[in-house]
Design a protein around this motif. Structure first.
Motif, PDB file in Angstrom:
ATOM      1  N   TYR A  37       0.824  -1.063  -0.004  1.00 44.57           N
ATOM      2  CA  TYR A  37       0.053   0.091   0.010  1.00 44.57           C
ATOM      3  C   TYR A  37       0.906   1.279  -0.122  1.00 44.57           C
ATOM      4  N   ARG A  38       0.394   2.434  -0.258  1.00 45.59           N
ATOM      5  CA  ARG A  38       0.995   3.496  -0.240  1.00 45.59           C
ATOM      6  C   ARG A  38       0.392   4.872   0.414  1.00 45.59           C
ATOM      7  N   LEU A  39       1.099   5.641   0.896  1.00 43.46           N
ATOM      8  CA  LEU A  39       0.401   6.856   1.364  1.00 43.46           C
ATOM      9  C   LEU A  39       0.884   8.145   0.842  1.00 43.46           C
ATOM     10  N   PRO A  40       0.449   8.662  -0.088  1.00 46.75           N
ATOM     11  CA  PRO A  40       0.892   9.771  -0.997  1.00 46.75           C
ATOM     12  C   PRO A  40       0.706  11.041  -0.148  1.00 46.75           C
ATOM     13  N   PRO A  41       1.501  11.952  -0.256  1.00 44.46           N
ATOM     14  CA  PRO A  41       1.209  13.139   0.675  1.00 44.46           C
ATOM     15  C   PRO A  41      -0.179  13.891   0.475  1.00 44.46           C
ATOM     16  N   GLY A  42      -0.818  14.009   1.612  1.00 42.65           N
ATOM     17  CA  GLY A  42      -2.101  14.831   1.761  1.00 42.65           C
ATOM     18  C   GLY A  42      -3.065  13.535   1.253  1.00 42.65           C
ATOM     19  N   LYS A  43      -2.778  12.532   1.091  1.00 42.56           N
ATOM     20  CA  LYS A  43      -4.110  11.545   0.560  1.00 42.56           C
ATOM     21  C   LYS A  43      -4.017  10.734   1.426  1.00 42.56           C
ATOM     22  N   PRO A  87       6.388  11.303 -10.812  1.00 42.44           N
ATOM     23  CA  PRO A  87       6.452  11.921  -9.375  1.00 42.44           C
ATOM     24  C   PRO A  87       5.013  11.687  -8.705  1.00 42.44           C
ATOM     25  N   GLU A  88       4.191  11.313  -9.460  1.00 40.26           N
ATOM     26  CA  GLU A  88       3.154  11.170  -8.546  1.00 40.26           C
ATOM     27  C   GLU A  88       2.894   9.686  -7.765  1.00 40.26           C
ATOM     28  N   ASP A  89       3.937   8.851  -8.017  1.00 38.58           N
ATOM     29  CA  ASP A  89       4.359   7.814  -7.334  1.00 38.58           C
ATOM     30  C   ASP A  89       4.923   7.945  -5.925  1.00 38.58           C
ATOM     31  N   THR A  90       5.396   9.527  -5.670  1.00 34.24           N
ATOM     32  CA  THR A  90       5.994   9.621  -4.631  1.00 34.24           C
ATOM     33  C   THR A  90       4.955   9.168  -3.479  1.00 34.24           C
ATOM     34  N   ALA A  91       5.597   8.435  -2.378  1.00 36.37           N
ATOM     35  CA  ALA A  91       4.657   8.227  -1.132  1.00 36.37           C
ATOM     36  C   ALA A  91       5.487   7.404  -0.313  1.00 36.37           C
ATOM     37  N   ILE A  92       4.927   6.989   0.894  1.00 32.88           N
ATOM     38  CA  ILE A  92       5.432   6.159   1.833  1.00 32.88           C
ATOM     39  C   ILE A  92       4.674   4.866   1.456  1.00 32.88           C
ATOM     40  N   TYR A  93       5.466   3.756   1.162  1.00 33.86           N
ATOM     41  CA  TYR A  93       4.994   2.390   0.792  1.00 33.86           C
ATOM     42  C   TYR A  93       5.191   1.364   2.049  1.00 33.86           C
ATOM     43  N   TYR A  94       4.049   0.940   2.299  1.00 33.17           N
ATOM     44  CA  TYR A  94       3.919   0.194   3.371  1.00 33.17           C
ATOM     45  C   TYR A  94       3.506  -1.507   2.800  1.00 33.17           C
ATOM     46  N   CYS A  95       4.383  -2.314   3.606  1.00 31.91           N
ATOM     47  CA  CYS A  95       4.080  -3.711   3.231  1.00 31.91           C
ATOM     48  C   CYS A  95       2.918  -4.477   4.127  1.00 31.91           C
ATOM     49  N   ASN A  96       2.118  -5.071   3.548  1.00 30.13           N
ATOM     50  CA  ASN A  96       0.985  -5.634   4.400  1.00 30.13           C
ATOM     51  C   ASN A  96       1.062  -7.200   4.327  1.00 30.13           C
ATOM     52  N   ALA A  97       0.797  -7.921   5.374  1.00 30.28           N
ATOM     53  CA  ALA A  97       0.581  -9.314   5.041  1.00 30.28           C
ATOM     54  C   ALA A  97      -0.601 -10.116   6.177  1.00 30.28           C
ATOM     55  N   HIS A  98      -1.034 -10.948   5.509  1.00 30.28           N
ATOM     56  CA  HIS A  98      -2.182 -11.854   6.294  1.00 30.28           C
ATOM     57  C   HIS A  98      -1.651 -12.946   6.780  1.00 30.28           C
ATOM     58  N   GLY A 113       7.070   1.279   6.970  1.00 31.95           N
ATOM     59  CA  GLY A 113       6.786   2.075   5.735  1.00 31.95           C
ATOM     60  C   GLY A 113       8.399   2.446   5.329  1.00 31.95           C
ATOM     61  N   THR A 114       8.217   2.693   4.043  1.00 33.59           N
ATOM     62  CA  THR A 114       9.589   3.170   3.411  1.00 33.59           C
ATOM     63  C   THR A 114       9.444   4.263   2.538  1.00 33.59           C
ATOM     64  N   GLN A 115      10.281   5.313   2.284  1.00 34.09           N
ATOM     65  CA  GLN A 115       9.884   6.307   1.657  1.00 34.09           C
ATOM     66  C   GLN A 115      10.260   6.337   0.272  1.00 34.09           C
ATOM     67  N   VAL A 116       9.323   6.558  -0.810  1.00 32.38           N
ATOM     68  CA  VAL A 116       9.976   6.525  -2.211  1.00 32.38           C
ATOM     69  C   VAL A 116       9.323   7.961  -2.764  1.00 32.38           C
TER      70      VAL A 116
END
Length: 120
Positions: A37-43, A87-98, A113-116
């Protein structure tokens, strides 16, 4: 109990590539779905891609053809190869696992989370 450790983020120019990795460790019986998953700035946080233990993949439309999710079940590791970054791929990327634990239940875990950052 279970930890997800991500690596591979960083700063890249538009059109470049990055590969993210996420390794799960702990008292794991099995892992069902792993994804990013990712968390873009302001989104809000959004799904990027996920992959089942059998290798079936799902991608959000705006990364199809550019990103590839894969996993190594023996290493409990999921990868995200990101090509043609924008540039719109800029975000914090989070790994998720079930993850299924010894209690037989599925538990949902997140990485730190890791910043891209993609520069234009």
């Amino acid at each position: 109990q279970v930890q997800l450790v991500e690596s591979g983020g960083g700063l890249v120019q538009a059109g470049g590539s990055l590969r993210l990795s996420c390794a799960a460790s702990g008292d794991i019986f099995s892992i069902n779905v792993m994804g990013w998953y990712r968390l873009p700035p302001g989104k809000q946080r959004e799904l990027v891609a996920h992959i089942t233990s059998g290798g079936s993949t799902t991608y959000v439309d705006y990364v199809k053809g550019r990103f590839t999710v894969s996993r190594d079940n023996a290493k409990n590791t999921v990868y995200l190869q990101m090509n043609s970054l924008k540039p719109e791929d800029t975000a914090i990327y989070y790994c998720n696992a079930h993850v299924k634990l010894d209690d037989g239940l599925l538990h949902n875990y997140w990485g730190q989370g890791t910043q891209v950052t993609v520069s234009s």
